[in-house]
Design a protein around this motif. Structure first.
Motif, PDB file in Angstrom:
ATOM      1  N   PRO A 247      -5.172  -1.852  16.681  1.00 20.60           N
ATOM      2  CA  PRO A 247      -5.269  -3.033  15.818  1.00 20.60           C
ATOM      3  C   PRO A 247      -6.653  -3.129  15.176  1.00 20.60           C
ATOM      4  N   LEU A 248      -6.767  -3.902  14.104  1.00 25.63           N
ATOM      5  CA  LEU A 248      -8.098  -4.224  13.578  1.00 25.63           C
ATOM      6  C   LEU A 248      -8.681  -5.315  14.461  1.00 25.63           C
ATOM      7  N   ILE A 249      -9.981  -5.546  14.315  1.00 30.32           N
ATOM      8  CA  ILE A 249     -10.676  -6.434  15.254  1.00 30.32           C
ATOM      9  C   ILE A 249     -10.197  -7.882  15.143  1.00 30.32           C
ATOM     10  N   ASN A 250      -9.863  -8.321  13.948  1.00 30.34           N
ATOM     11  CA  ASN A 250      -9.423  -9.713  13.802  1.00 30.34           C
ATOM     12  C   ASN A 250      -8.677  -9.904  12.481  1.00 30.34           C
ATOM     13  N   ALA A 251      -8.219 -11.104  12.228  1.00 30.87           N
ATOM     14  CA  ALA A 251      -7.417 -11.382  11.023  1.00 30.87           C
ATOM     15  C   ALA A 251      -8.256 -11.241   9.752  1.00 30.87           C
ATOM     16  N   ASP A 252      -9.536 -11.578   9.847  1.00 33.22           N
ATOM     17  CA  ASP A 252     -10.414 -11.447   8.668  1.00 33.22           C
ATOM     18  C   ASP A 252     -10.486 -10.003   8.194  1.00 33.22           C
ATOM     19  N   ALA A 253     -10.464  -9.079   9.157  1.00 43.62           N
ATOM     20  CA  ALA A 253     -10.538  -7.651   8.803  1.00 43.62           C
ATOM     21  C   ALA A 253      -9.300  -7.249   8.004  1.00 43.62           C
ATOM     22  N   ILE A 254      -8.146  -7.797   8.372  1.00 47.30           N
ATOM     23  CA  ILE A 254      -6.900  -7.516   7.634  1.00 47.30           C
ATOM     24  C   ILE A 254      -7.004  -8.108   6.228  1.00 47.30           C
ATOM     25  N   ASP A 255      -7.518  -9.321   6.147  1.00 51.01           N
ATOM     26  CA  ASP A 255      -7.660  -9.985   4.836  1.00 51.01           C
ATOM     27  C   ASP A 255      -8.503  -9.137   3.886  1.00 51.01           C
ATOM     28  N   LYS A 256      -9.608  -8.527   4.430  1.00 47.62           N
ATOM     29  CA  LYS A 256     -10.517  -7.752   3.568  1.00 47.62           C
ATOM     30  C   LYS A 256      -9.795  -6.515   3.017  1.00 47.62           C
ATOM     31  N   VAL A 257      -9.016  -5.852   3.848  1.00 50.13           N
ATOM     32  CA  VAL A 257      -8.283  -4.661   3.392  1.00 50.13           C
ATOM     33  C   VAL A 257      -7.256  -5.066   2.336  1.00 50.13           C
ATOM     34  N   GLN A 258      -6.549  -6.156   2.603  1.00 48.62           N
ATOM     35  CA  GLN A 258      -5.530  -6.626   1.651  1.00 48.62           C
ATOM     36  C   GLN A 258      -6.154  -7.011   0.306  1.00 48.62           C
ATOM     37  N   GLU A 259      -7.350  -7.576   0.381  1.00 48.69           N
ATOM     38  CA  GLU A 259      -8.071  -7.960  -0.847  1.00 48.69           C
ATOM     39  C   GLU A 259      -8.384  -6.716  -1.687  1.00 48.69           C
ATOM     40  N   HIS A 260      -8.832  -5.660  -1.028  1.00 43.11           N
ATOM     41  CA  HIS A 260      -9.139  -4.419  -1.750  1.00 43.11           C
ATOM     42  C   HIS A 260      -7.874  -3.790  -2.337  1.00 43.11           C
ATOM     43  N   ILE A 261      -6.770  -3.836  -1.606  1.00 40.85           N
ATOM     44  CA  ILE A 261      -5.510  -3.257  -2.107  1.00 40.85           C
ATOM     45  C   ILE A 261      -5.024  -4.056  -3.316  1.00 40.85           C
ATOM     46  N   ALA A 262      -5.045  -5.375  -3.203  1.00 41.27           N
ATOM     47  CA  ALA A 262      -4.551  -6.230  -4.291  1.00 41.27           C
ATOM     48  C   ALA A 262      -5.393  -6.032  -5.552  1.00 41.27           C
ATOM     49  N   ASP A 263      -6.710  -5.966  -5.371  1.00 39.14           N
ATOM     50  CA  ASP A 263      -7.606  -5.794  -6.529  1.00 39.14           C
ATOM     51  C   ASP A 263      -7.332  -4.446  -7.206  1.00 39.14           C
TER      52      ASP A 263
END
Ligand SMILES: NC(=O)C1=CN([C@@H]2O[C@H](COP(=O)(O)OP(=O)(O)OC[C@H]3O[C@@H](n4cnc5c(N)ncnc54)[C@H](OP(=O)(O)O)[C@@H]3O)[C@@H](O)[C@H]2O)C=CC1
Ligand SMILES: O=C(O)[C@H](O)CS(=O)(=O)O
Length: 492
Positions: free
Chosen positions: A339-355
């Motif tokens: 797993p990633l360390i926390n939910a914020d880490a998932i948010d950051k990856v999703q932000e990069h994918i969406a952009d």
């Protein structure tokens, strides 16, 4: 495996290695601020309640380190080396338990966690040997009656702030040279992963490291610890590993005392595949470089540049291997990506994918959606058609997303690779010797991997240029940051 019926101590051969008290001046203490929770990123369960020290307690640890350091510095290098060797031996004897504790709090697969323990221990082994080789020099006098001597002396109390992604190795990469040099050490680990740091206190005690020489001060308020480290006049060295953003804060705070600082900060590593590369080796190297610790390392490939002639084949072979990688609990057999360390880490990856998608990139693997259920699981994503105007070209993703950029010309790709404020690690695959030399010289990074995606070792100087940091950790250079040079001019 950890679950609602199985607690972490029951998984350990030596349950006494799991401690929740802080290690302050050689004593195990409770926190004046109570405790803070440590959770298992694979399940979201609370696995420990760790002492939450007050700023006054951190100051007390510094006081004790200041007193203990005087005697510790009087030991011979050989005496310090013997104790460090014992510390190393204890780490390796307990590698399985230390790995289990690390996976439980950080999430990485157990095999990787055990690998980190061996990597972390290698710094203690290496600098234990260096303790015996801290040489000074004599210099021919500038006048007939002058004799010049240069001596190296320990800088004093070293304070350390470390991140959650390598909760063992980032501490030993600092504590080992510090103690070898004759400094004392007060470490404040990330609140997400204090258990791996505390177990080093248990082993320090068993190894015979004198009380006060090594302390681990756990706290939930990172800025308090940082301010105490930077403002306390008894601290003469600050060593930090983490983001560039926090590194800037600490450097500003440390400036008031003109404190000696080592900074291992953020990265944005380019991974370049030229058309004469061994393509299978490049694919394997890209996977190791991108997905080590699930992409949560400062030296992970953050941008993958592939020359046009091999772009489609590289993408095809990369996808074929990545889609077979198993995402799951780090304590489960066969897990490749935890797993990633926390939910914020998932948010950051999703932000990069969406952009990237919004600016024209295509997804050829994954969808950026977390897996159902507890735990921070995000399957790997591969994007093609990525360009320099996308966020991923500027910021560290710090997660399992591989962006593929296409390039034609070597000068263009070097310009793109260098177009960043960061300068930690870089990598490229090529066979032509002239190209290898020219590209290695042209990349503006502290580290260059040639035909390899893994560069981490205790024998080499690890560190960045530009805004990726100051100083080097590891190698015989690494101890210099814990020494002061004294020039003695004698009139005879
Ligand atoms: N160059 C290198 O070797 C490495 C660089 N990094 C970089 O760090 C980032 C990810 O790691 P992450 O842990 O989130 O980084 P952070 O910089 O957020 O945190 C690193 C450490 O600093 C502490 N911290 C945060 N704010 C302050 C403050 N104001 N004063 C004192 N200490 C503070 C954190 O404590 P807490 O977590 O308790 O808040 C943690 O222990 C990425 O950018 C990555 O590239 C990470 C590892 C290695
Ligand atoms: O924190 C990190 O990312 C480490 O510095 C990377 S490594 O040294 O373990 O490769």
């Amino acid at each position: 495996m950890l679950d609602q019926h199985t607690d972490l101590k029951s998984l350990l051969k030596d349950p006494s290695l799991l401690v929740e008290a802080a290690y302050l001046g050689g004593e195990w203490v409770q926190g004046d601020e109570g405790t803070f929770d440590v959770t298992n990123p694979a399940r979201g369960d609370v696995i420990a309640k760790v002492a939450d020290l007050s700023r006054e307690q951190i100051a007390e640890a510094i006081d004790k380190a200041y007193v203990a350091q005087k005697d510790w510095a009087s030991w011979t290098g050989k005496e310090r080396a013997a104790v460090l060797r014992k510390w190393f031996d204890l780490m390796m004897e307990n590698q399985d338990d230390l790995g289990t504790i690390l996976t439980a709090e950080q999430g990485k697969p157990l095999a990787e966690a055990k690998g980190e323990i061996a990597y972390g221990a290698s710094f203690i082994e290496f600098f234990g040997e260096e303790a015996k080789r801290i040489y000074g020099e004599t210099i021919p006098g500038h006048q007939r009656d002058k004799r010049i001597m240069v001596m190296k002396q320990p800088i004093g109390v070293a304070a350390s702030i470390t991140p959650w992604n390598f909760p063992n190795a980032m501490i030993t990469r600092k504590a080992a040279p510090a103690l070898a040099a004759g400094c004392s050490f007060v470490g404040r680990p990330a609140k997400e992963t204090p258990l791996s740091a505390l177990v080093m206190g248990v082993l320090a005690e068993r190894a015979g490291i004198p009380k006060g020489v090594f302390s681990i001060v756990t706290s939930s308020r990172s800025s308090d610890a940082g301010k105490e480290f930077c403002e306390n006049p008894k601290v003469r060295k600050l060593t930090f590993t983490g983001s560039t953003e926090v590194g800037r804060i600490l450097l500003k705070q440390a400036a008031d005392q003109v404190m000696k600082c080592s900074m291992e900060l953020g990265g944005n590593a380019p991974f370049i595949v030229f058309d004469d590369a061994d393509l299978d080796a490049a694919v394997d190297g890209a996977i190791m470089c991108k997905f080590r610790n699930n992409g949560q390392t400062c030296v992970c490939a953050n941008r993958i540049y592939v020359q046009a002639g091999v772009y489609d084949e590289f993408a095809k072979r990369l996808k074929a291997k990545v889609e077979k990688m198993k995402v799951g609990d780090g304590l489960a057999e066969g897990t490749d990506l935890g797993p990633l360390i926390n939910a914020d880490a998932i948010d950051k990856v999703q932000e990069h994918i969406a952009d990237a998608k919004a600016k024209g990139a295509k997804v050829i693997l994954g969808d950026g959606q977390p897996m159902e259920g507890a735990g921070h699981y995000l399957p790997p994503t591969i994007l093609t058609g990525v360009t320099q105007d996308m966020q991923v070209a500027r910021d560290e993703t710090f997660g399992p997303m591989a962006p593929l950029f296409k390039f034609d010309d070597v000068d263009d790709v070097i310009a793109m690779a260098n177009d960043t404020i960061f300068g930690l690690a870089s990598y490229f695959y090529a066979k032509d010797l002239s190209r290898v030399y020219k590209v290695a010289e042209a990349l503006e990074y502290g580290i260059v991997g040639v035909n390899t995606g893994i560069i981490s070792t205790e024998v080499a100087p690890f560190g960045g240029v530009k805004q990726s940091g100051l100083g080097r950790e590891g190698s015989h250079h690494g101890i210099e940051d814990y020494l002061e040079m004294k020039y003695v001019c004698m009139s005879v």
